[in-house]
Design a protein around this motif. Structure first.
Motif, PDB file in Angstrom:
ATOM      1  N   LEU A   1     -11.356  40.987   6.146  1.00  0.00           N
ATOM      2  CA  LEU A   1     -12.355  41.384   7.184  1.00  0.00           C
ATOM      3  C   LEU A   1     -13.699  40.600   6.893  1.00  0.00           C
ATOM      4  CD1 LEU A   1     -11.909  45.276   6.879  1.00  0.00           C
ATOM      5  CD2 LEU A   1     -11.400  43.739   8.754  1.00  0.00           C
ATOM      6  N   VAL A   2     -13.902  40.317   5.605  1.00  0.00           N
ATOM      7  CA  VAL A   2     -15.155  39.389   5.517  1.00  0.00           C
ATOM      8  C   VAL A   2     -15.007  38.225   6.397  1.00  0.00           C
ATOM      9  CG1 VAL A   2     -16.568  38.045   3.879  1.00  0.00           C
ATOM     10  CG2 VAL A   2     -15.988  40.578   3.436  1.00  0.00           C
TER      11      VAL A   2
ATOM     12  N   ARG B   1     -17.359  37.332   9.510  1.00  0.00           N
ATOM     13  CA  ARG B   1     -18.399  35.749   9.477  1.00  0.00           C
ATOM     14  C   ARG B   1     -17.703  34.801  10.712  1.00  0.00           C
ATOM     15  NH1 ARG B   1     -20.570  35.331   4.378  1.00  0.00           N
ATOM     16  NH2 ARG B   1     -19.028  35.781   2.534  1.00  0.00           N
TER      17      ARG B   1
ATOM     18  N   HIS C   1     -28.111  42.497  13.262  1.00  0.00           N
ATOM     19  CA  HIS C   1     -28.497  44.047  12.660  1.00  0.00           C
ATOM     20  C   HIS C   1     -28.326  44.974  13.708  1.00  0.00           C
ATOM     21  CE1 HIS C   1     -30.576  42.465   8.999  1.00  0.00           C
ATOM     22  NE2 HIS C   1     -30.806  41.481   9.684  1.00  0.00           N
TER      23      HIS C   1
ATOM     24  N   SER D   1     -24.381  36.253  -1.212  1.00  0.00           N
ATOM     25  CA  SER D   1     -23.149  36.675  -0.514  1.00  0.00           C
ATOM     26  C   SER D   1     -22.922  35.719   0.626  1.00  0.00           C
ATOM     27  CB  SER D   1     -23.349  37.933  -0.337  1.00  0.00           C
ATOM     28  OG  SER D   1     -23.326  38.830  -1.184  1.00  0.00           O
ATOM     29  N   ASN D   2     -23.883  35.006   1.103  1.00  0.00           N
ATOM     30  CA  ASN D   2     -23.971  34.613   2.628  1.00  0.00           C
ATOM     31  C   ASN D   2     -23.746  35.612   3.587  1.00  0.00           C
ATOM     32  OD1 ASN D   2     -24.301  32.615   4.559  1.00  0.00           O
ATOM     33  ND2 ASN D   2     -22.155  31.969   4.362  1.00  0.00           N
ATOM     34  N   TRP D   3     -24.478  36.609   3.709  1.00  0.00           N
ATOM     35  CA  TRP D   3     -24.215  37.907   4.233  1.00  0.00           C
ATOM     36  C   TRP D   3     -25.465  38.273   4.832  1.00  0.00           C
ATOM     37  CZ3 TRP D   3     -19.791  39.348   6.561  1.00  0.00           C
ATOM     38  CH2 TRP D   3     -19.445  40.421   7.305  1.00  0.00           C
ATOM     39  N   PRO D   4     -25.835  38.630   6.112  1.00  0.00           N
ATOM     40  CA  PRO D   4     -27.089  38.822   6.449  1.00  0.00           C
ATOM     41  C   PRO D   4     -27.637  40.283   6.510  1.00  0.00           C
ATOM     42  CG  PRO D   4     -25.770  38.644   8.425  1.00  0.00           C
ATOM     43  CD  PRO D   4     -24.957  38.277   7.366  1.00  0.00           C
ATOM     44  N   THR D   5     -26.720  41.133   6.138  1.00  0.00           N
ATOM     45  CA  THR D   5     -27.156  42.542   6.126  1.00  0.00           C
ATOM     46  C   THR D   5     -26.806  43.384   5.019  1.00  0.00           C
ATOM     47  OG1 THR D   5     -25.153  43.121   7.241  1.00  0.00           O
ATOM     48  CG2 THR D   5     -26.796  42.819   8.683  1.00  0.00           C
TER      49      THR D   5
ATOM     50  N   PHE E   1     -16.947  39.697  -3.077  1.00  0.00           N
ATOM     51  CA  PHE E   1     -17.636  40.414  -1.822  1.00  0.00           C
ATOM     52  C   PHE E   1     -16.501  41.184  -1.086  1.00  0.00           C
ATOM     53  CE2 PHE E   1     -20.827  41.775   1.022  1.00  0.00           C
ATOM     54  CZ  PHE E   1     -20.374  41.137   2.155  1.00  0.00           C
ATOM     55  N   VAL E   2     -16.663  42.479  -0.712  1.00  0.00           N
ATOM     56  CA  VAL E   2     -15.645  43.140   0.106  1.00  0.00           C
ATOM     57  C   VAL E   2     -16.310  43.139   1.559  1.00  0.00           C
ATOM     58  CG1 VAL E   2     -14.624  45.278   0.354  1.00  0.00           C
ATOM     59  CG2 VAL E   2     -14.600  44.135  -1.609  1.00  0.00           C
ATOM     60  N   GLY E   3     -17.539  43.622   1.630  1.00  0.00           N
ATOM     61  CA  GLY E   3     -18.099  43.573   3.093  1.00  0.00           C
ATOM     62  C   GLY E   3     -19.378  44.430   3.088  1.00  0.00           C
TER      63      GLY E   3
ATOM     64  N   ASP F   1     -19.614  48.127   8.179  1.00  0.00           N
ATOM     65  CA  ASP F   1     -18.662  48.301   9.237  1.00  0.00           C
ATOM     66  C   ASP F   1     -17.170  48.088   8.524  1.00  0.00           C
ATOM     67  OD1 ASP F   1     -20.373  46.428  11.737  1.00  0.00           O
ATOM     68  OD2 ASP F   1     -20.591  48.673  11.244  1.00  0.00           O
ATOM     69  N   ILE F   2     -17.347  46.855   7.513  1.00  0.00           N
ATOM     70  CA  ILE F   2     -16.134  46.747   6.948  1.00  0.00           C
ATOM     71  C   ILE F   2     -15.539  47.939   6.060  1.00  0.00           C
ATOM     72  CG2 ILE F   2     -14.949  45.273   5.104  1.00  0.00           C
ATOM     73  CD1 ILE F   2     -16.304  43.014   6.435  1.00  0.00           C
TER      74      ILE F   2
END
Lengths: 89, 107
Positions: free
Chosen positions: A45-46, A50, A65, B67-71, B81-83, B86-87
């Protein structure tokens, strides 16, 4: 920000995707987005999310966001349709 | 400087099996997404460590880069990292979250 723009950007990056972005509240700052694509198969899912975030790019960093995102393969989507409709065999 | 926070995060995600980076605390979430995430984890009976990014600006920025993840929120299980929310909600709804919580360290 518009739902159509979000859909277009995602489709540009994931050509086979079916995308639906809906402004549920009518405020232009929160969208429910569903993306169905064979490109998601075999990915976590990640990784799937992405791919979608990558499609939106820097110009839409704030948009991220505002999204409630769901990603599905075509098989998963079909399965949900069957479940939701309660289709009999 | 960035290395310090990365090392801190690295040790945090190794110290506990399940780690949630969130806004606020599990008993007092400060945003709807963080609240949904803690609820999902609690619903599957997970024991998790949580870090309130609102109390630590370096962590708030650092975890997004790490994480290279924006939120935020962000969930880590077994150092991976799982999410985000939403995930997490998707995994909860399809039963995957419960399995991931129960599984031991990856073989």
């Amino acid at each position: 920000m518009e739902a159509q723009r979000i859909e277009a950007m995602i489709k540009a990056a994931i050509p086979d995707a079916d995308v639906r972005a809906v402004d549920m509240q009518g405020t232009g700052d929160h969208f429910d987005v569903v993306v169905v694509s064979a490109a998601f198969a075999g990915r976590s899912l990640v990784q799937q999310h992405r791919l979608v975030y990558g499609a939106l790019g820097d110009s839409m960093r704030q948009a991220i966001h505002a999204l409630a995102l769901r990603t599905l393969t075509p098989e998963q989507f079909q399965q949900e349709l069957v479940t939701d409709i309660g289709a009999a065999d | 400087m960035a290395d310090d926070i990365f090392q801190k995060i690295q040790s945090q995600i190794q110290k506990d099996r399940i780690v949630l980076y969130m806004k606020g605390t599990p008993s007092m979430p400060q945003c709807g997404f963080s609240q949904q995430s803690t609820r999902a984890l609690q619903a599957v009976g997970a024991e998790f460590a949580s870090y309130n990014v609102l109390e630590d600006p370096l962590l708030r920025e650092g975890i997004k880069q790490f994480s290279n993840w924006p939120t935020i929120p962000q969930l880590y299980i077994d150092g991976e990292f799982v999410g985000g929310c939403d995930i997490l909600v998707s995994l909860y709804e399809n039963g995957e979250l419960e399995k991931m919580i129960q599984a031991g360290p990856s073989a």
